[in-house]
Design an enzyme around this catalytic site. Structure first.
Site, PDB file in Angstrom:
ATOM      1  CB  SER A   6     -14.817   2.999  -7.251  1.00 34.05           C
ATOM      2  OG  SER A   6     -14.400   4.091  -6.448  1.00 34.05           O
ATOM      3  CG  HIS A  31     -19.330   3.731  -7.043  1.00 38.01           C
ATOM      4  ND1 HIS A  31     -20.579   3.449  -6.539  1.00 38.01           N
ATOM      5  CD2 HIS A  31     -18.518   3.885  -5.966  1.00 38.01           C
ATOM      6  CE1 HIS A  31     -20.508   3.416  -5.206  1.00 38.01           C
ATOM      7  NE2 HIS A  31     -19.278   3.672  -4.838  1.00 38.01           N
ATOM      8  CG  ASP A  33     -16.364   5.628  -3.724  1.00 38.34           C
ATOM      9  OD1 ASP A  33     -15.600   4.841  -4.290  1.00 38.34           O
ATOM     10  OD2 ASP A  33     -17.477   5.299  -3.278  1.00 38.34           O
ATOM     11  CG  MET A  35     -15.266   9.279   0.921  1.00 39.22           C
ATOM     12  SD  MET A  35     -13.790   8.278   1.184  1.00 39.22           S
ATOM     13  CE  MET A  35     -14.071   6.963  -0.002  1.00 39.22           C
ATOM     14  CG  HIS A  64     -21.024   5.416  -1.953  1.00 41.60           C
ATOM     15  ND1 HIS A  64     -20.005   4.510  -1.716  1.00 41.60           N
ATOM     16  CD2 HIS A  64     -21.769   5.450  -0.828  1.00 41.60           C
ATOM     17  CE1 HIS A  64     -20.131   4.025  -0.497  1.00 41.60           C
ATOM     18  NE2 HIS A  64     -21.195   4.568   0.070  1.00 41.60           N
ATOM     19  CG  MET A  66     -19.264   6.759   1.772  1.00 42.76           C
ATOM     20  SD  MET A  66     -17.774   5.954   1.184  1.00 42.76           S
ATOM     21  CE  MET A  66     -17.711   6.648  -0.464  1.00 42.76           C
ATOM     22  CG  MET A 135     -20.759   0.209   2.609  1.00 41.71           C
ATOM     23  SD  MET A 135     -20.211   0.896   1.038  1.00 41.71           S
ATOM     24  CE  MET A 135     -18.437   0.937   1.289  1.00 41.71           C
ATOM     25  CG  PHE A 141      -9.124   4.584   3.173  1.00 40.39           C
ATOM     26  CD1 PHE A 141      -9.707   4.552   4.444  1.00 40.39           C
ATOM     27  CD2 PHE A 141      -8.362   5.690   2.810  1.00 40.39           C
ATOM     28  CE1 PHE A 141      -9.503   5.601   5.350  1.00 40.39           C
ATOM     29  CE2 PHE A 141      -8.154   6.733   3.700  1.00 40.39           C
ATOM     30  CZ  PHE A 141      -8.731   6.691   4.975  1.00 40.39           C
ATOM     31  N   GLY A 143      -9.089  -0.525  -2.063  1.00 38.45           N
ATOM     32  CA  GLY A 143      -8.018  -1.507  -1.870  1.00 38.45           C
ATOM     33  C   GLY A 143      -8.046  -2.263  -0.566  1.00 38.45           C
ATOM     34  CG  ASP A 174     -19.011   0.609  -2.848  1.00 36.63           C
ATOM     35  OD1 ASP A 174     -19.368   1.724  -2.448  1.00 36.63           O
ATOM     36  OD2 ASP A 174     -17.915   0.404  -3.417  1.00 36.63           O
ATOM     37  N   GLY A 175     -16.887  -2.455  -2.554  1.00 39.30           N
ATOM     38  CA  GLY A 175     -15.694  -2.571  -1.713  1.00 39.30           C
ATOM     39  C   GLY A 175     -15.143  -3.985  -1.703  1.00 39.30           C
ATOM     40  N   GLY A 176     -13.920  -4.144  -2.191  1.00 41.12           N
ATOM     41  CA  GLY A 176     -13.220  -5.434  -2.112  1.00 41.12           C
ATOM     42  C   GLY A 176     -13.687  -6.468  -3.106  1.00 41.12           C
ATOM     43  CB  SER A 197      -8.160  -2.082  -6.211  1.00 39.59           C
ATOM     44  OG  SER A 197      -8.533  -1.358  -5.096  1.00 39.59           O
TER      45      SER A 197
HETATM   46  C1  DX5 Z   1     -14.984   2.677  -0.124  1.00 38.78           C
HETATM   47  C2  DX5 Z   1     -15.705   2.979  -1.432  1.00 38.78           C
HETATM   48  C3  DX5 Z   1     -15.595   1.862  -2.442  1.00 38.78           C
HETATM   49  C4  DX5 Z   1     -14.160   1.498  -2.750  1.00 38.78           C
HETATM   50  C5  DX5 Z   1     -14.083   0.521  -3.900  1.00 38.78           C
HETATM   51  O1  DX5 Z   1     -15.362   3.611   0.848  1.00 38.78           O
HETATM   52  O2  DX5 Z   1     -17.083   3.174  -1.206  1.00 38.78           O
HETATM   53  O3  DX5 Z   1     -16.256   2.267  -3.637  1.00 38.78           O
HETATM   54  O4  DX5 Z   1     -13.461   2.644  -3.070  1.00 38.78           O
HETATM   55  O5  DX5 Z   1     -12.726   0.283  -4.127  1.00 38.78           O
HETATM   56  P1  DX5 Z   1     -12.183  -1.244  -4.072  1.00 38.78           P
HETATM   57  O6  DX5 Z   1     -12.943  -1.965  -5.168  1.00 38.78           O
HETATM   58  O7  DX5 Z   1     -10.698  -1.102  -4.367  1.00 38.78           O
HETATM   59  O8  DX5 Z   1     -12.481  -1.764  -2.703  1.00 38.78           O
HETATM   60 ZN    ZN Z   2     -18.428   3.520  -2.965  1.00 35.45          ZN
END
Ligand code: DX5
Ligand code: ZN
Length: 217
Positions: A6, A31, A33, A35, A64, A66, A135, A141, A143, A174-176, A197
């Site tokens: 990302s 990827h 992001d 927003m 992506h 959002m 998700m 965000f 991290g 996607d995420g964590g 991250s």
């Molecule tokens: C969150 C994003 C994710 C996120 C991924 O809204 O869509 O792509 O930034 O970052 P990590 O892998 O650190 O969760």
């Molecule tokens: Zn994303």
């Protein structure tokens, strides 16, 4: 397994170099992001940074969105060189209309669903979708802590695809995501992994981070 770092966690003072470095480090996709500060409580960027990196990186660009009105900004991402374009099923615009518009533009339509959205919501749309973004965190965000229920949701969506899609549909998480949960997500049926991250903040660099993820494939 497709690994899509990302760019939200990239160095925005050297985006083009970071994109090229991620390509050299073995990433498959990038990827982006996007927003709008309305659909999610954070404001990042539109298509411009992605478009600016288009020529310096040969990877698949996965946008992506959002944002509340993905249809309103879709042309910017198409002209900016996005390949896989995901809107949120929770956005204001009609998901079917969005998916059709992406397909009509010759790009790869995708749909993202939030942690609180039941897997069932995508059933009728499966024939129009190339990729579902599940998700692993509440969007906004990087991290954040991974939401464990995501594993079961991936398995449920994989079952739905096998029962009803009648075709290959990628499942992206996607995420964590990191080395502590990637194996369980792949076993559940995910095949595209977004990492912000874990890859971009790895102490030993992008290539080490990506090979650690691949070692668990
Ligand atoms: C969150 C994003 C994710 C996120 C991924 O809204 O869509 O792509 O930034 O970052 P990590 O892998 O650190 O969760
Ligand atoms: Zn994303």
């Amino acid at each position: 397994m497709i690994i899509a770092p990302s760019m939200l966690v990239a160095d925005f003072a050297r985006l083009g170099e970071d994109a090229a470095a991620l390509e050299a480090a073995g990433a498959d996709w990038l990827h982006w992001d996007v927003m709008d500060g309305h659909f999610v409580p954070n404001l990042t960027h539109g298509a411009l940074p992605m478009a600016a990196c288009r020529e310096c990186c040969g990877l698949v660009f996965n946008a992506h969105l959002m944002i509340s009105e993905p249809l309103r900004y879709l042309d910017d991402f198409i002209e900016g060189g996005a390949d896989v374009i995901a809107a949120h099923i929770e956005a204001e615009d009609d998901a079917r209309e969005f998916l059709q518009a992406v397909r009509d533009a010759g790009r790869r339509p995708a749909l993202a669903i939030n942690p609180d959205t039941p897997a069932d919501e995508v059933r009728g749309l499966l024939p129009m979708i190339e990729l579902i973004t599940v998700m692993g965190v509440h969007p906004g965000f990087a991290g954040q802590e991974f939401i464990e229920d995501t594993v079961g949701k991936v398995a449920e969506i994989r079952r739905l695809i096998e029962a009803e899609a009648g075709r290959e549909v990628h499942i992206q998480v996607d995420g964590g995501v990191g080395t502590d949960n990637i194996r369980r997500l792949l076993d559940a049926g995910a095949d595209v992994i977004v990492s912000g991250s874990f890859v971009l903040q790895h102490p030993e660099g992008y290539a080490t981070a990506i090979s650690e993820l691949r070692a668990l494939e």
